[in-house]
Design a protein around this motif. Structure first.
Motif, mmCIF file in Angstrom:
data_model
loop_
_atom_site.group_PDB
_atom_site.id
_atom_site.type_symbol
_atom_site.label_atom_id
_atom_site.label_comp_id
_atom_site.label_asym_id
_atom_site.label_seq_id
_atom_site.Cartn_x
_atom_site.Cartn_y
_atom_site.Cartn_z
ATOM 1 N N ASP A 124 45.465 37.290 38.781
ATOM 2 C CA ASP A 124 44.802 36.382 39.721
ATOM 3 C C ASP A 124 44.406 37.123 40.990
ATOM 4 O OD1 ASP A 124 44.718 34.056 38.251
ATOM 5 O OD2 ASP A 124 46.606 33.264 39.031
ATOM 6 N N ASP A 175 40.668 37.463 42.380
ATOM 7 C CA ASP A 175 40.314 37.031 43.734
ATOM 8 C C ASP A 175 39.639 38.159 44.500
ATOM 9 O OD1 ASP A 175 41.245 34.466 43.382
ATOM 10 O OD2 ASP A 175 43.204 34.833 44.292
ATOM 11 N N LEU A 178 39.588 33.224 32.407
ATOM 12 C CA LEU A 178 39.958 34.150 33.478
ATOM 13 C C LEU A 178 38.794 35.079 33.824
ATOM 14 C CD1 LEU A 178 43.547 35.034 32.213
ATOM 15 C CD2 LEU A 178 42.989 33.741 34.277
#
Length: 472
Positions: free
Chosen positions: A222, A226, A282
């Protein structure tokens, strides 16, 4: 070209002389064909052409798209023979250009009592009681014993050779034996030049995501996503993220199913399609101005025998539907960042299924650090111009017409994965990158003492070739 033009006409797209000129470029044809595949109802192909700064840019060109697509065939003795003959002929052709091998003859024609040179494939290697190394080599005409004395200048090179490698041997010929004083590898041309691109852009290299595993590092991935989206990092790191054009993933996107006994006990997603759907969810967070290239590994849902085909649309449909994703084979030769006045960079992607064999069996690498020294193994594979020279080092599909694991072209980047440790180095102008992973230590790795180093992401400035390894 004819097939592509027919596809366009079937869709009602007018094929003008201007369009034909644009399609004369191989990269343009590949991109248009890929665009049509992903957009079956498209009435225009203009989105397939990317204009930037007034220069035509081809993000990705698959150099050898016809390779590695052969359907599975029955294994036969003749198939294996043809496979190894093909390898021998290709590598012997490379070696024949070496000055020391200009007068090389076939083994059958080697004359005793004088200096001679042959090119052969190593069938066996053993050490005599005297410490001499005996190499049994073969060519298309016969076999020969080559003796390398323990104090010979080439003794270290002989000790490090692996079976089924094609080499040149120079020495004094006796009856049925060659007393070897030099060993020549196919190797890469000697150069100190490193190709650099005309614009500041970046490529990043991942491998071994293992989505679906209970050891998948969701938090770390993640953080990476980001950063790619410009939401995290320092101002300079965000600027770099905005200039990332390419994301290469060298296999094992998902953890797979049935890869090893009782794997289901270590999965949080037990269905293979759902694993790929989660992977697509994802990766879709990566901005679409960045081209994602994925190749399979031994955990992905394709045949494990190399060469491995592209990901299967029956199981990875959601991933393959992503507009900025290109699925390629393992191994794969690609060219990227081609533009007006610049030929682009060539990259060789290989997951690295053969690596375990060499870390366990090559003393020189095992004693130097084993899995921590993937750079030594990658350099050796480039020197012998083959990704898995020893037959038993990986499962393979013996394609009779050619050995697809031969390193025919000299790449600018040689990128691998599989060992879950990041390593970056250079050999004769080739940037060698071993990908990290986004999976913590598994029960199996813990049992065998393997310690992964997850969350490392090499980021290459294509204008300077400077490499920064980021940690997530």
């Amino acid at each position: 070209m004819k097939q592509l033009v027919a596809q366009l006409m079937d869709r009602g797209i007018i094929v003008t002389s201007d369009l034909l000129e644009r399609l004369a470029d191989e990269g343009a044809r590949v991109r248009v064909a890929e665009y049509l595949r992903k957009n079956p109802h498209a009435s225009s192909i203009e989105p397939a052409f990317d204009q930037e700064d007034g220069s035509y840019v081809n993000p990705i060109i698959i150099i050898a798209p016809e390779m590695f697509t052969t359907d599975p065939q029955p294994f036969t003795l003749q198939g294996f023979t043809s496979y190894f003959r093909s390898r021998y002929k290709t590598l012997a052709g490379m070696l024949s250009h070496h000055p020391a091998l200009a007068s090389a003859v076939s083994i059958a024609k080697l004359a005793p009592g004088r200096q001679g040179a042959v090119i052969g494939m190593l069938a066996n290697k053993r050490v005599a009681k005297t410490g001499s190394i005996i190499l049994d080599v073969e060519d298309l005409t016969g076999s020969l014993k080559c003796m390398v004395k323990a104090d010979a200048a080439c003794a270290k090179k002989a000790a490090n050779l692996t079976e089924d490698t094609v080499v040149g041997l120079v020495g004094h010929a006796g009856k049925g034996v060659l007393f070897c004083n030099d060993i020549i590898l196919p190797d890469l041309p000697v150069t100190t030049t490193i190709k650099k691109g005309p614009r500041e852009s970046y490529a990043i290299f991942l491998s071994d995501l293992h989505v679906g595993s209970n050891n998948f590092l969701a938090g770390e991935f993640d953080a990476f996503l980001d950063w790619m989206a410009g939401k995290e990092g320092t101002p300079e790191q965000r600027r770099i993220a905005s200039l990332v054009r390419y994301v290469f993933i060298a296999g094992d996107l998902v953890d797979g199913v049935g890869v090893y006994p009782n794997q289901e006990d270590e999965l949080v997603i037990k269905d293979i399609r759902e694993q790929y759907e989660e992977c697509a969810r994802l990766l879709s967070r990566i901005p679409q101005d960045k081209t994602i290239v994925v190749s399979p590994g031994n955990h992905d849902y394709v045949r494990i025998a190399e060469p491995q085909p592209r990901l299967d649309e029956r199981y990875a449909a959601s991933l393959l539907a992503m507009p900025n994703l290109i699925s390629v084979t393992n191994p794969a030769y690609l060219s990227f960042e081609r533009m007006s006045g610049f030929p682009g960079f060539d990259i060789l992607l290989y997951h690295g299924n053969s690596f375990d064999h060499y870390f366990a069996n090559m003393d020189v690498i095992r004693m130097a650090g084993g899995y921590d020294r993937s750079d030594l193994l990658m350099r050796y594979l480039l020197r012998v111009r083959h990704l898995a020279p020893t037959y038993s080092s990986t499962q393979l599909m013996p394609l009779a017409d050619r050995d697809p694991l031969v390193v025919r072209r000299v790449p600018d980047f040689f990128v691998t994965g599989h060992i879950h440790k990041s390593n970056v180095s250079t050999y004769r102008g080739v940037t060698m990158i071993s990908g990290s992973c986004f999976q913590s230590t598994t029960a199996f790795q813990e049992r065998v003492g393997h310690k992964p180093e997850p969350g490392y992401v090499p980021c290459v400035n294509l204008q300077t070739r400077q490499i920064t390894v980021m940690r997530f």
